[in-house]
Design an enzyme around this catalytic site. Sequence first.
Site, PDB file in Angstrom:
ATOM      1  N   HIS A  88       0.814  -1.219   0.000  1.00 31.99           N
ATOM      2  CA  HIS A  88       0.000   0.000   0.000  1.00 31.99           C
ATOM      3  C   HIS A  88       0.847   1.269   0.000  1.00 31.99           C
ATOM      4  O   HIS A  88       0.340   2.347  -0.278  1.00 31.99           O
ATOM      5  CB  HIS A  88      -0.995   0.002   1.168  1.00 31.99           C
ATOM      6  CG  HIS A  88      -0.409   0.307   2.499  1.00 31.99           C
ATOM      7  ND1 HIS A  88      -0.096  -0.658   3.436  1.00 31.99           N
ATOM      8  CD2 HIS A  88      -0.105   1.490   3.090  1.00 31.99           C
ATOM      9  CE1 HIS A  88       0.377  -0.086   4.519  1.00 31.99           C
ATOM     10  NE2 HIS A  88       0.390   1.223   4.336  1.00 31.99           N
ATOM     11  N   ASP A 137      -0.156  -7.714   1.674  1.00 31.50           N
ATOM     12  CA  ASP A 137       0.336  -6.337   1.661  1.00 31.50           C
ATOM     13  C   ASP A 137       1.861  -6.324   1.748  1.00 31.50           C
ATOM     14  O   ASP A 137       2.454  -6.027   2.787  1.00 31.50           O
ATOM     15  CB  ASP A 137      -0.290  -5.559   2.826  1.00 31.50           C
ATOM     16  CG  ASP A 137       0.010  -4.064   2.772  1.00 31.50           C
ATOM     17  OD1 ASP A 137       0.498  -3.596   1.722  1.00 31.50           O
ATOM     18  OD2 ASP A 137      -0.253  -3.380   3.783  1.00 31.50           O
ATOM     19  N   GLN A 235       0.609   6.709  11.694  1.00 25.34           N
ATOM     20  CA  GLN A 235       0.829   7.297  10.367  1.00 25.34           C
ATOM     21  C   GLN A 235       2.318   7.539  10.089  1.00 25.34           C
ATOM     22  O   GLN A 235       3.014   8.132  10.893  1.00 25.34           O
ATOM     23  CB  GLN A 235       0.077   8.623  10.226  1.00 25.34           C
ATOM     24  CG  GLN A 235      -1.405   8.461   9.951  1.00 25.34           C
ATOM     25  CD  GLN A 235      -2.208   8.281  11.203  1.00 25.34           C
ATOM     26  OE1 GLN A 235      -1.711   8.545  12.281  1.00 25.34           O
ATOM     27  NE2 GLN A 235      -3.437   7.838  11.065  1.00 25.34           N
ATOM     28  N   GLY A 236       2.774   7.072   8.935  1.00 23.68           N
ATOM     29  CA  GLY A 236       4.164   7.266   8.550  1.00 23.68           C
ATOM     30  C   GLY A 236       5.062   6.085   8.825  1.00 23.68           C
ATOM     31  O   GLY A 236       6.216   6.066   8.401  1.00 23.68           O
ATOM     32  N   ASP A 237       4.552   5.067   9.549  1.00 28.48           N
ATOM     33  CA  ASP A 237       5.350   3.881   9.862  1.00 28.48           C
ATOM     34  C   ASP A 237       5.128   2.740   8.880  1.00 28.48           C
ATOM     35  O   ASP A 237       5.864   1.751   8.904  1.00 28.48           O
ATOM     36  CB  ASP A 237       5.019   3.369  11.269  1.00 28.48           C
ATOM     37  CG  ASP A 237       5.516   4.304  12.351  1.00 28.48           C
ATOM     38  OD1 ASP A 237       6.565   4.933  12.153  1.00 28.48           O
ATOM     39  OD2 ASP A 237       4.852   4.422  13.399  1.00 28.48           O
ATOM     40  N   SER A 238       4.105   2.841   8.050  1.00 30.73           N
ATOM     41  CA  SER A 238       3.771   1.766   7.115  1.00 30.73           C
ATOM     42  C   SER A 238       5.001   1.280   6.357  1.00 30.73           C
ATOM     43  O   SER A 238       5.878   2.061   5.984  1.00 30.73           O
ATOM     44  CB  SER A 238       2.737   2.257   6.098  1.00 30.73           C
ATOM     45  OG  SER A 238       1.455   2.247   6.629  1.00 30.73           O
TER      46      SER A 238
END
Length: 287
Positions: A88, A137, A235-238
């Site tokens: 993603h 994913d 948010q931002g760690d994906s």
Amino acid sequence: MNKLITLVALVACAFAAPQRVVLPRLPYSVILNGKYRLIPDERIVGGTEVVPNSLPFQISLQRRSFSGFSQSCGGSILNENTILNAAHCVEGINDVTIFRVVAGEHDLSQVSGLEQNRDVSSYLMHPDYEGSTFFNDIALIYLTTPLDLSVPSAKAVNLPPPATEFDPPAGTITTVSGWGTTIYGGSISNVLLSIDVPIVSDADCNAAFAGPFDPNPIFPSNLCAGGVGGVDSCQGDSGGPLFTGTGADAVQHGIVSWGRAPCAVAGYPGVYTQVSYFLDWIAANRR
């Protein structure tokens, strides 16, 4: 004003929809450009700053904007040419020149001289990835020029042994790292953070997220960790690593995938892509 209205609408939809629907753990600047759906994204809530360059396999995947490059996702080094990431994080991107990979990074606001900036030549998402459920994913990102892995600040991550087909036992303490937001909806962390989180069984994780429209949201290829209030990825760690051990001896077990919004709610673990499930695919496609 239009961007603010868009963000408010996205948040409202995320909370009004079943629990499985969450905002991406991509930064809000990425969501607001209008090209991206509601996708998962995680950042480190309740974490502490790591010793600079003590996690030499961690990379920062950055996106170009009008003001330069900014943090988008994490990732880890497979070898000098290939980065392990979440599908993603790259889904829907046709122009890979908007990306750059930074190895040897610690503080996004300062240049230490150890950073290795690399352009992206292409990426490969798992052929059976489903953006609506985050099934499979996982993605590989290929670099235009090799990383120098002879230096202490940039090393390949270790993967689980080939015979490992199952999640680590529930209760196993793992570590997740990244530059993601430290509070839900907050700003990206300048420095690399990490937090220890326990593995949660698939059955308990499924029970936490199951709903009338999706009674079995956790797939065999998922791995869950956390669920302790106040600590989580966000948010931002994906795309970043969930691992045991430390430094060059660390073993990566998971890839940050999705979780409940807001982050770090007690009883809701973070959901990761289980690396051991994809060892054959990784081996066949790394360069």
